[in-house]
Design a protein around this motif. Structure first.
Motif, PDB file in Angstrom:
ATOM      1  N   GLU A  88       0.853  -1.185   0.000  1.00  0.00           N
ATOM      2  CA  GLU A  88       0.000   0.000   0.000  1.00  0.00           C
ATOM      3  C   GLU A  88       0.888   1.234   0.000  1.00  0.00           C
ATOM      4  N   ILE A  89       0.467   2.270  -0.726  1.00  0.00           N
ATOM      5  CA  ILE A  89       1.194   3.524  -0.757  1.00  0.00           C
ATOM      6  C   ILE A  89       0.355   4.560  -0.029  1.00  0.00           C
ATOM      7  N   VAL A  90       0.951   5.202   0.981  1.00  0.00           N
ATOM      8  CA  VAL A  90       0.242   6.191   1.790  1.00  0.00           C
ATOM      9  C   VAL A  90       0.994   7.506   1.701  1.00  0.00           C
ATOM     10  N   GLY A  91       0.300   8.574   1.344  1.00  0.00           N
ATOM     11  CA  GLY A  91       0.905   9.904   1.277  1.00  0.00           C
ATOM     12  C   GLY A  91       0.269  10.718   0.172  1.00  0.00           C
ATOM     13  N   VAL A  92       0.156  12.014   0.394  1.00  0.00           N
ATOM     14  CA  VAL A  92      -0.442  12.894  -0.592  1.00  0.00           C
ATOM     15  C   VAL A  92       0.493  12.991  -1.791  1.00  0.00           C
ATOM     16  N   GLY A  93      -0.008  12.682  -2.981  1.00  0.00           N
ATOM     17  CA  GLY A  93       0.779  12.739  -4.196  1.00  0.00           C
ATOM     18  C   GLY A  93       1.600  11.494  -4.467  1.00  0.00           C
ATOM     19  N   TYR A  94       1.596  10.545  -3.535  1.00  0.00           N
ATOM     20  CA  TYR A  94       2.326   9.295  -3.750  1.00  0.00           C
ATOM     21  C   TYR A  94       1.460   8.363  -4.587  1.00  0.00           C
ATOM     22  N   ARG A  95       2.052   7.776  -5.632  1.00  0.00           N
ATOM     23  CA  ARG A  95       1.260   6.879  -6.468  1.00  0.00           C
ATOM     24  C   ARG A  95       2.158   5.957  -7.280  1.00  0.00           C
ATOM     25  N   ALA A  96       1.554   4.894  -7.780  1.00  0.00           N
ATOM     26  CA  ALA A  96       2.233   3.930  -8.640  1.00  0.00           C
ATOM     27  C   ALA A  96       1.536   3.933  -9.994  1.00  0.00           C
TER      28      ALA A  96
END
Length: 179
Positions: A88-96
């Motif tokens: 899981e990716i957590v953070g504003v603007g973080y993405r795959a």
């Protein structure tokens, strides 16, 4: 006596196990895996089960007995069902962003995107921008690739931003107290 090593390995339908001396080859619907057994360990097939045996009662041999049995069981599971690690990716603007089965691009707050390529036998799925699935038949390879991706941006303890395993609990710190 080794408790793990003494358990027989059930071979499901569609999986073929070939033992040639110390070389074991497991073939299934998802692919083929190979393993060489240590010197004091042997394996045999009996009534649809793989039985792993050891030659002596030395401490090191007992440890290798359980290890070899676990590795063979993981091979049988891998070629029949496969393995999957969820991140899981957590953070504003973080993405795959997926770029095919074997490559992903990660935006993790750095000044540049991070590109990750999968080794042979491992593939990626990106169902949404904040989830990554690492898939493959080799349990060790799947776990190592997932750990390498997580190491790019580990979850930090103050806000919990970063890449984490699905269901992983991050212990949060309180931070500075205001005056």
């Amino acid at each position: 006596m080794s408790r793990v090593g003494s358990n027989p390995i059930s071979v499901p339908d569609g999986v073929d196990v070939a033992i040639d001396g110390a070389h074991v080859t497991v073939t299934g619907s998802r692919g083929t895996l190979e393993h060489n057994l240590p010197e004091a360990i042997s394996a045999r097939i009996e009534d649809g089960f793989v039985i792993v045996e050891r030659a002596d009662e030395l401490r090191n041999t007992k440890a290798l007995h359980g290890l070899s049995r676990s590795l063979l069981a993981n091979m049988v599971t891998g070629v029949s069902e496969g393995y999957r690690k969820e991140l899981e990716i957590v953070g504003v603007g973080y993405r795959a962003i997926s770029q095919g089965d074997a490559k992903i691009e990660l935006q993790l707050g750095f000044s540049h995107p991070v590109h990750v390529e999968a080794p042979d036998g491992v593939t990626f799925e990106v169902p949404n921008q904040t989830s990554i699935y690492v898939l493959g038949i080799d349990k060790q390879a799947v776990g190592q690739v997932a750990a390498d991706i997580r190491a790019i941006r580990k979850p930090e303890p103050y806000r919990g931003k970063g890449i984490r395993y699905a269901g992983e609990r991050i212990i949060r710190k309180a931070g500075k107290a205001a005056k």
